[in-house]
Design a protein around this motif. Structure first.
Motif, PDB file in Angstrom:
ATOM      1  N   UNK A 132      41.839  48.711  40.765  1.00  0.00           N
ATOM      2  CA  UNK A 132      42.265  47.497  40.076  1.00  0.00           C
ATOM      3  C   UNK A 132      43.369  47.719  39.059  1.00  0.00           C
ATOM      4  N   UNK A 133      43.807  48.971  38.888  1.00  0.00           N
ATOM      5  CA  UNK A 133      44.876  49.270  37.942  1.00  0.00           C
ATOM      6  C   UNK A 133      44.471  49.110  36.495  1.00  0.00           C
ATOM      7  N   UNK A 146      37.431  41.503  41.677  1.00  0.00           N
ATOM      8  CA  UNK A 146      37.244  40.441  40.704  1.00  0.00           C
ATOM      9  C   UNK A 146      36.297  40.855  39.594  1.00  0.00           C
ATOM     10  N   UNK A 147      35.930  39.874  38.767  1.00  0.00           N
ATOM     11  CA  UNK A 147      35.088  40.159  37.611  1.00  0.00           C
ATOM     12  C   UNK A 147      33.723  40.726  38.016  1.00  0.00           C
ATOM     13  N   UNK A 152      37.047  35.645  39.920  1.00  0.00           N
ATOM     14  CA  UNK A 152      35.632  35.974  39.760  1.00  0.00           C
ATOM     15  C   UNK A 152      35.141  36.960  40.814  1.00  0.00           C
ATOM     16  N   UNK A 153      35.371  36.680  42.081  1.00  0.00           N
ATOM     17  CA  UNK A 153      34.799  37.526  43.129  1.00  0.00           C
ATOM     18  C   UNK A 153      35.821  38.450  43.769  1.00  0.00           C
ATOM     19  N   UNK A 154      37.099  38.304  43.401  1.00  0.00           N
ATOM     20  CA  UNK A 154      38.133  39.153  43.971  1.00  0.00           C
ATOM     21  C   UNK A 154      38.947  38.399  44.998  1.00  0.00           C
ATOM     22  N   UNK A 177      30.456  42.560  47.359  1.00  0.00           N
ATOM     23  CA  UNK A 177      31.166  41.345  47.707  1.00  0.00           C
ATOM     24  C   UNK A 177      32.262  41.718  48.695  1.00  0.00           C
ATOM     25  N   UNK A 178      32.439  40.893  49.721  1.00  0.00           N
ATOM     26  CA  UNK A 178      33.463  41.112  50.724  1.00  0.00           C
ATOM     27  C   UNK A 178      34.521  40.036  50.605  1.00  0.00           C
TER      28      UNK A 178
END
Length: 521
Positions: free
Chosen positions: A266-267, A302-303, A292-294, A337-338
């Motif tokens: 995510x840097x 995401x978060x 939130x989920x990417x 999460x996908x």
């Protein structure tokens, strides 16, 4: 990457140079073969193989870097192929592999210089090698294949966490790398970087009153249970949530690498330094689905993934978009999460502890007739109905946090601080991990993660407790998920009580902490 000064007549430059790098798909990597060719034709510089804008711009950065070193591209046709050609390439880390390939075909570096190495790094216009995302994931991939890693000096600290399994070169500039290859300079080995702790967590002693909420916060910390706090504005819900990280034990070595891998992709690693602190993420209620989920155009974590092995705090829970909240259901259940896009599927871990806070109604003063709006109590039912039943069913603990009285605020600070509570939490978590490991599930660490046979074996109920739970399931219409979550919470309460078997008081407290919020239809 050999370091020998070749005194003999240099071998002729190869027609094609190959340099190995990687493309990122979530935390996984795919090998990319950077093929550089000097061919006949009008002078040009072309990059093919599904590059995105940042990769296509690599040619200008490489050209400027060579110019800064006093080199010019030969007046020939330069073709760079990023194979496999059907895999989308994105990111600036292709600069260094392209530059090394050019130096090989130009005869400046020997042809075997890039054998058995994975290379990534962004080039500045003056030849410096700038940090890039995903170095830790690339290092893990290179180690699995028995390859070495060439990465920016600023990222050497994160790669060095695998130093026992991998050879690492972390030059600060391209000329430093060339000098190392020629034996004119020796690059120092990077050291694993650990971030500074950055101050203490807020202390639980600062919270006055709210003894029930403090007890629930300890239970949540000890078993990694999801928690919902409901109460009027100013009751201390956010204050309590901010003190939860201070009750949690630090990350172990394996968890540090897991969390660091996500932050690297995510840097978000500063100077390549990993941290033993558990993540604490508190996104605003205006956060989008991708945040939130990417997702997004590059499928970033995401978060929920950035909070992996830590805490995700959602304040003003009903104010989040309904679709965003419903998207939390899968990671809460599966721990991952996908993110699916037309051209990429990326899976990120998301084993976080959810802590949510909400007011009982829009005005927040449902239980205070002097302040409540004229629509009470109907407004409370409408407001709380924004949280779906399936999402509430996944929240192990649901506690009311009442307004704090002036008398409570005038009390002296509590004697027990966060360190004392954290000691009990650490002891319980250690006992839970040992118990689950003895049952053949070393992958599970807390009672909140136990399921199936592991839950049955680790949480034996005595007969009165079993009868109470059966009666509560019938009266409260507990789902199968709710039934098992009560057992998990009771297991944690029993551990805090120092008991191996779950008794009636443990189950009764767990049931009492799962009741539906008032005003809900």
């Amino acid at each position: 990457m050999a370091r020998d000064a070749r005194r003999a007549a240099p071998a002729p430059a190869p027609a094609i140079a190959r340099v190995r790098t990687v493309a990122f798909r979530g935390l996984e990597t795919a090998d990319v073969d950077v093929q550089v060719q000097l061919g006949a034709g009008l002078p040009s510089f072309t990059i093919v193989g599904l590059p995105d804008k940042s990769v296509a711009e690599s040619r200008e950065r490489v050209r400027a870097t060579l110019a800064a070193m006093g080199l010019a591209l030969p007046p020939r046709r330069v073709t760079v192929n990023l194979a496999p050609a059907d895999l989308a390439k994105e990111g600036s880390h292709y600069d260094l592999p392209v530059a090394l390939g050019l130096l090989v075909v130009m005869g400046i570096l020997p042809a075997d210089v890039t054998e058995d190495w994975t290379v990534l790094g962004e080039l500045a216009l003056d030849g410096a090698i700038l940090p890039v995302s995903g170095v830790l994931a690339a290092a893990a991939s290179a180690a699995a294949q028995g390859r070495g890693l060439v990465c920016p000096a600023a990222c050497g600290g994160e790669a060095a966490w695998l130093a026992g399994e991998i050879r690492i070169l972390a030059p600060a500039s391209l000329i430093a790398l060339i000098n190392h290859v020629r034996g004119q300079q020796v690059l120092p080995q990077p050291e694993p970087g650990l971030a500074e702790e950055g101050g203490m967590h807020p202390d639980l002693r600062e919270v006055k009153g709210q003894e029930t909420a403090k007890r629930v916060l300890e239970i949540a910390a000890a078993g990694a249970h999801h928690l919902l706090m409901l109460g009027p504005p100013g009751a201390g819900k956010s204050m309590l949530a901010a003190r939860l990280p201070g009750l949690l034990p630090p990350l172990d070595a394996g968890e540090v690498l897991e969390v660091g891998m996500i932050q690297s992709v995510g840097g978000r690693l500063r100077e390549g330094r990993l941290s033993r602190r558990r993540p604490y993420r508190a996104p605003h209620h205006g956060a989008s689905m991708a945040a939130m989920v990417g997702g997004g155009s590059h499928a970033r974590p995401g978060e929920v993934s950035l909070a992996h092995k830590g805490v995700l705090f959602l304040d003003e829970l009903p104010e989040f978009q309904r679709a965003v909240l419903e998207a939390l259901r899968q990671p809460l259940e599966t721990g991952e999460v996908t993110v699916a896009r037309a051209n990429v599927h990326a899976t990120y871990p998301a084993r976080f502890q959810l802590v949510a806070a909400m007011n009982p109604c829009r005005c927040g003063h449902l239980d205070n007739p002097a302040l409540a709006c004229p629509k009470a109590p109907r407004c409370a039912m409408d407001y709380q109905a924004r949280i779906s039943g399936p999402l509430l069913d996944r929240l192990d603990l649901q506690v009311e946090v009442p307004a704090v009285s002036a008398a409570d605020l005038d009390l002296a600070a509590a004697r027990e601080d966060s360190a004392a509570v954290a000691g009990r939490v650490a002891a319980v978590r250690s006992a839970q991990a040992d118990r689950l490991a003895a049952l053949g599930r070393p992958d599970l660490k807390t009672s909140a993660e136990a399921d199936g046979e592991a839950l049955e074996a680790s949480a034996p109920l005595d007969q009165p407790a079993r009868a109470l739970l059966a009666r509560a399931a019938e009266v409260l219409h507990l789902s199968a998920r709710g039934y098992h979550r009560v057992i998990r919470v009771a297991r944690t309460i029993a551990d805090l009580d120092g008991r191996d078997t779950l008794g009636k008081p443990h189950v009764a407290e767990a049931i009492g902490l799962r009741r539906r919020p008032p005003g809900r239809a």
